[in-house]
Enzyme design. Structure first.
Site, PDB file in Angstrom:
ATOM      1  N   GLY A   1       0.836  -1.206   0.000  1.00 47.66           N
ATOM      2  CA  GLY A   1       0.000   0.000   0.000  1.00 47.66           C
ATOM      3  C   GLY A   1       0.858   1.239   0.000  1.00 47.66           C
ATOM      4  O   GLY A   1       1.646   1.454  -0.909  1.00 47.66           O
TER       5      GLY A   1
ATOM      6  N   ALA B   1       2.715   4.770  -2.975  1.00 48.48           N
ATOM      7  CA  ALA B   1       2.799   4.188  -4.315  1.00 48.48           C
ATOM      8  C   ALA B   1       1.616   3.268  -4.593  1.00 48.48           C
ATOM      9  O   ALA B   1       0.966   3.362  -5.643  1.00 48.48           O
ATOM     10  CB  ALA B   1       4.111   3.433  -4.476  1.00 48.48           C
TER      11      ALA B   1
ATOM     12  N   LYS C   1       3.679  24.862  -1.814  1.00 47.31           N
ATOM     13  CA  LYS C   1       5.117  24.931  -2.055  1.00 47.31           C
ATOM     14  C   LYS C   1       5.363  25.669  -3.368  1.00 47.31           C
ATOM     15  O   LYS C   1       4.815  25.303  -4.404  1.00 47.31           O
ATOM     16  CB  LYS C   1       5.713  23.517  -2.138  1.00 47.31           C
ATOM     17  CG  LYS C   1       7.193  23.504  -2.507  1.00 47.31           C
ATOM     18  CD  LYS C   1       7.700  22.077  -2.655  1.00 47.31           C
ATOM     19  CE  LYS C   1       9.117  22.050  -3.197  1.00 47.31           C
ATOM     20  NZ  LYS C   1       9.609  20.672  -3.437  1.00 47.31           N
TER      21      LYS C   1
END
Length: 503
Positions: free
Chosen positions: A21, A24, A86
């Protein structure tokens, strides 16, 4: 690829099994089930007893596009993952101790079709007409002033900081909503077809057997399928990327979240600082050949701000990539397929690119040409990302430790050496199709690290001082005005995610 790897079954691909899990696995499950869930049986196998690395909290702008393709609501996503914005990365102590520069997203100034903005800036610098290169970039100015808002026509390039463990849970909800079936359990054995050598099934410790046609290895550094079962080799890049260890911890926020990642070079590696809505992700990446764990922890803990809110995590890794990302009927995603240290926040991006490429060439029946093309594209992107990360170490004036002296003295990949030489001599950066980092990223890092071009393009000489000054001033004023009109990043978060849950 060897001939035996091309011995593939001719049965239709109907059953997809995802081993592992985490970020990814659940990203893959969400994308495949949303797009092809009505045609496929998708099963994800994971065990709650096996932890995930889960420290990759900074991303780059392609994830924004991926979310839009997935029709993910940004407010919902940011609230669920403690997300923040960001706009780039602040590099400290990389060129030399005390020096800093900013690698921003977006473009800087305005290009001419024959020459990039950097050539006009270089000419202006010679004539005493130019200020700092970052002054001409909207994202850099906004980051410096801690401002952000969505602008029309994608006028602000941005990415996210978020809690990686919460992101995995968020993607799991999407995957299960579109039909992915989760099976709890540890993988005890990977069973192969005797005739083709492809994976037939996974046998769990419970005795359950999960059969499939296509398998995706998201088992992290263990690489249970691609390595342990199929024996795909690993290309080691530690002669260019010395770092092989990391420590990470979370701390409580001590002020408003800045809209950028900080990367602070240390005596044998670097530290990251990633502000989320209510906490900060911190880590130190270092070379165990040059720094022991105890000294690394001492450096790390002395720099932390705010109360620690998690246990200290120790991580070992080897930089490099699998010889094949896709081998027979198995695709390696995330840490199972490659690892390039998180200096430019590419870990989640490479997962995303692996998924996107898979969706673009998803097979009805496995064919060698699909597999070879996938591997070719992934290999090219990984080398491109590797070169960009190595660039930060190759261009340094630091000689204060054995680590930094070794960085200066290492032989570079020819592909990277060519880019450095070309920019130093001409100020030119050529962007190849499908490369992740655009010209402006290479320009900012090369000049930030002190690789200043010896000459500029002759197009820049066509402007007299007065015209050149107007041209540069207009670009700087645009960046300044645009940033000044934005609300603070904290005000944006308070308005955008007012109900974000407490972690």
């Amino acid at each position: 690829m060897t001939r035996d790897a091309l011995d593939l079954p001719d049965t239709p691909v109907r059953r997809v099994v995802i081993a592992g899990g985490g970020t990814a696995g659940w990203m893959a499950a969400a994308a495949i089930s949303k797009l092809l869930g009505r045609q496929l049986q998708i099963t994800l196998v994971e065990s709650e007893q096996i932890g995930t690395v889960g420290v990759g909290e900074a991303t780059i702008p392609p994830l924004v596009t991926f979310h839009r393709l997935m029709e993910i609501d940004e407010r919902e996503f940011m609230a669920a993952t403690q997300g923040a914005i960001k706009l780039g990365i602040l590099f400290e102590n990389w060129r030399d101790i005390g020096h800093r520069y900013f690698h921003s997203f977006g473009t800087t100034g305005r290009d001419h079709w024959t020459a990039g903005f950097q050539h006009f800036w270089l000419r202006g610098r010679e004539r005493g007409l130019a200020s700092d290169y970052a002054d001409y970039n909207v994202e850099s100015v906004a980051a410096r002033e801690k401002r952000f808002a969505h602008l029309p026509k994608m006028g602000m390039n941005y990415a996210y900081h978020f809690d990686a463990s919460l992101y995995g849970k968020f993607m799991r909800q999407i995957a299960e909503r579109h039909g992915t079936q989760r099976v709890e359990g540890k993988i005890a054995e990977v069973l192969l077809h005797e005739d083709t050598g492809c994976i037939r099934s996974l046998r769990l410790e419970s005795g359950d057997v999960i059969e499939g046609d296509l398998f995706i290895d998201c088992t992290g550094f263990r690489a249970l399928l691609i390595d342990k079962a199929l024996g795909v080799g690993f290309e080691d890049w530690s002669h260019w990327l010395f770092n092989d260890s990391a420590q990470a911890v979370q701390t409580a926020a001590v002020g408003d979240a800045a809209p950028y990642t900080s990367a602070i070079a240390e005596e044998a590696g670097w530290q990251w600082r990633i502000p989320l809505q209510r906490r900060v992700g911190n880590g130190i990446v270092y070379s165990s050949r040059h720094l022991d764990d105890g000294r690394a922890r001492e450096i790390f803990e002395s720099s932390l701000r705010g109360e620690q809110t998690s246990r200290m995590l120790q991580i070992r890794f080897r930089p490099g990539r699998r010889e094949y990302s896709w081998y027979r009927n198995c695709i390696a995603l995330g840490l199972a397929g490659s690892f390039i240290e998180p200096l430019e926040s590419t870990t989640i991006h490479l997962i995303q690119r692996g998924i996107t490429r898979l969706m673009q060439c998803f097979p009805k029946v496995l064919t060698a040409v699909d597999i070879e093309e996938y591997n070719r594209q992934m290999a090219e992107e990984l080398v491109h990302v590797r070169d960009f990360v190595v660039l930060h170490y190759a261009l340094t004036d630091r000689r204060d430790t054995a680590y930094w002296r070794a960085c200066q003295e290492m032989a570079l990949p020819p592909s990277l050496q060519h880019r450095i030489d070309l920019f130093r001599e001409t100020g030119i950066v050529f962007h190849q199709p499908n490369e992740l980092f655009a010209e402006n990223s290479w320009i900012q890092v090369m000049m930030g690290q002190g690789n200043m071009p010896r000459r500029h393009h002759p197009t820049a000489d066509l402007m007299g001082d007065e015209e050149l000054a107007r041209f540069l001033n207009a670009a700087r004023e645009h960046a300044t005005r645009t940033a000044a009109a934005l609300p603070s990043h904290q005000a944006y978060l308070d308005r955008w995610c007012p109900t974000a849950p407490t972690p």
